[in-house]
Design a protein around this motif. Sequence first.
Motif, mmCIF file in Angstrom:
data_model
loop_
_atom_site.group_PDB
_atom_site.id
_atom_site.type_symbol
_atom_site.label_atom_id
_atom_site.label_comp_id
_atom_site.label_asym_id
_atom_site.label_seq_id
_atom_site.Cartn_x
_atom_site.Cartn_y
_atom_site.Cartn_z
ATOM 1 N N THR A 88 0.826 -1.211 0.000
ATOM 2 C CA THR A 88 0.000 0.000 0.000
ATOM 3 C C THR A 88 0.861 1.262 0.000
ATOM 4 O OG1 THR A 88 -1.703 -1.183 1.259
ATOM 5 C CG2 THR A 88 -1.859 1.213 1.202
ATOM 6 N N THR A 89 1.862 1.295 0.865
ATOM 7 C CA THR A 89 2.736 2.472 0.976
ATOM 8 C C THR A 89 3.512 2.702 -0.307
ATOM 9 O OG1 THR A 89 2.993 1.979 3.341
ATOM 10 C CG2 THR A 89 4.515 3.569 2.382
ATOM 11 N N LEU A 90 4.000 1.621 -0.917
ATOM 12 C CA LEU A 90 4.786 1.738 -2.145
ATOM 13 C C LEU A 90 3.942 2.290 -3.287
ATOM 14 C CD1 LEU A 90 7.615 1.195 -3.196
ATOM 15 C CD2 LEU A 90 6.890 -1.103 -3.839
ATOM 16 N N VAL A 91 2.729 1.798 -3.437
ATOM 17 C CA VAL A 91 1.835 2.289 -4.493
ATOM 18 C C VAL A 91 1.527 3.772 -4.301
ATOM 19 C CG1 VAL A 91 -0.495 2.114 -5.461
ATOM 20 C CG2 VAL A 91 0.805 0.036 -4.996
ATOM 21 N N MET A 92 1.264 4.182 -3.065
ATOM 22 C CA MET A 92 0.970 5.586 -2.782
ATOM 23 C C MET A 92 2.167 6.483 -3.113
ATOM 24 S SD MET A 92 -1.027 5.077 0.864
ATOM 25 C CE MET A 92 -1.257 6.830 1.190
ATOM 26 N N SER A 93 3.356 6.063 -2.716
ATOM 27 C CA SER A 93 4.555 6.871 -2.941
ATOM 28 C C SER A 93 4.877 7.013 -4.425
ATOM 29 C CB SER A 93 5.750 6.243 -2.206
ATOM 30 O OG SER A 93 6.914 7.013 -2.408
ATOM 31 N N VAL A 94 4.803 5.911 -5.167
ATOM 32 C CA VAL A 94 5.108 5.947 -6.602
ATOM 33 C C VAL A 94 4.099 6.817 -7.348
ATOM 34 C CG1 VAL A 94 5.252 4.561 -8.709
ATOM 35 C CG2 VAL A 94 6.308 3.732 -6.615
ATOM 36 N N SER A 95 2.841 6.753 -6.966
ATOM 37 C CA SER A 95 1.806 7.566 -7.615
ATOM 38 C C SER A 95 2.115 9.050 -7.460
ATOM 39 C CB SER A 95 0.430 7.258 -7.024
ATOM 40 O OG SER A 95 0.086 5.903 -7.215
ATOM 41 N N ILE A 96 2.482 9.444 -6.252
ATOM 42 C CA ILE A 96 2.821 10.855 -6.007
ATOM 43 C C ILE A 96 4.115 11.222 -6.735
ATOM 44 C CG2 ILE A 96 3.511 12.520 -4.233
ATOM 45 C CD1 ILE A 96 1.595 11.089 -2.329
ATOM 46 N N GLY A 97 5.077 10.293 -6.771
ATOM 47 C CA GLY A 97 6.336 10.527 -7.473
ATOM 48 C C GLY A 97 6.128 10.807 -8.951
#
Length: 490
Positions: free
Chosen positions: A333-342
């Motif tokens: 979950t955290t990885l998907v959120m971070s990459v989306s914002i990136g």
Amino acid sequence: MEGNMKESLLDFARDEAKSSLKKRIWSEMKKVLIVAGPAILTPFSTFGVHVVSQSFMGHIGPTHLAAYALVFTVLFGFVLGIQLGMVGGVGTLCGQAYGAKQHEKLGIYLQQSCIILLVVCVLVTPLFVFAAPVLRALGQDHNIADVAGDVAPWFIAVVFLYGAMYDCNAYLQSQSKNFVLSCYAIVSLLTHVLLSWLLVVKFEFGVSGVMSSTCLAFLIMNLGQLLYMVSGGCKETWRGFTALAFRDLGPTVKLVVSSGVMICLEFCYNMILILLTGKMENAEVAIDALSICLIITGWTTVVSGGFLSAASVRVSNELGRKDAGAAKFSIVTTLVMSVSIGLVLMFVFLMFKENVAYLFTRNAQVAEAFARLSPLVAVYVLLNSVQPVLTGVASGAAQQGIVAYVNLGSYYLVGVPLGVLLGYVFNLQVEGVWSGMITGIGVQTTILAFMVYTIDWDKQVFLAQKRINPRFVGDETTHYSSNNNSVTAA
């Protein structure tokens, strides 16, 4: 009729499963944002203080901008890497203890970390006292190094204030209680902007005006944290100062030092980038352009750093609760959120490109040099949305020692040699140096991804229990349910 009933039941089961998954994802996203939001906002404001300082230095003169960039990136960056790494170590201990509901240990871990960081701050003070000869010895332009010698002593106060600020921040973050601190951070940033304008533009105090305002900004953050802690904001975990902080320092020192090495190797990477740039032709323009690039990437690092903190806290909390399945779900979950914002940040940056440079300089040569580096900045932003989260996962599982070796190999056996080769041998200048360095980050990200994918999370649950409670009874063959906290023998 019977067939239709079976299909209806299957459809109902699928709908229920989807609904349950959506609820679980939303619940995890809220838990991540509770940590990541303030964890982004606080360093955003903290880094913003340095951006404002650097901007006002740039308007004093290009030499002052280059000097501040050298001190901030090379000397302070080295020390900050050690400090933040050590804070990450105590954050792991606090997170796992909080997950295991051993609340009284958090205050002890905080005090132990403060003792260790105080010693480190004293040891690194000579770096700033003798900044000019140190930078000259590292091959930097003598004129820039001399100006840096006037700037560096101010950073001694910043070093001590930074250590205390992030130590308390990690302690509060492990309990998801750092939102109040974000408010103090914003107040300090706004105060810094106003005071810097008054002291530099109106009263023309120059370097002393910028740096005294910088120190005051960090003092406000520290006083805010202290006030929150002692006024009852942490009743469960803060029991006052205790002599127990001096007992069993060994295990804490071991984890904190390995964590410090892990992060310091990352910060030193940027330091080497600046040092290599300082040896090139027209070093002042090159350093100024690169320092602006590092400001931009620094902003994105603040965002991904928030998700690093969230990953570390969530993983350590779930390991403390003996729930390996929840830890793995949180990672995805955290990885998907971070990459989306990136991805969003990368596209926004590509839209504005070199126009950003004029926020920090009026020199057309610097803006032009910055424009040439823009594509590399975009690639860095994308990689930087993945790598910090993976580092946070490793930190939450107390794998800092292994990550230190990964960083050492990726950065200093791949990135730096390739950067030197492209920058000096193939004469690609600063573009070549940074291309090599970004390749090193790519290698690091790939290795960390493989490492996280292959971690035995059941074993990590067992190790977490042993770490926070040496008398924990069990062995590495014990497995923990992904759905509850019950223990079953393998």
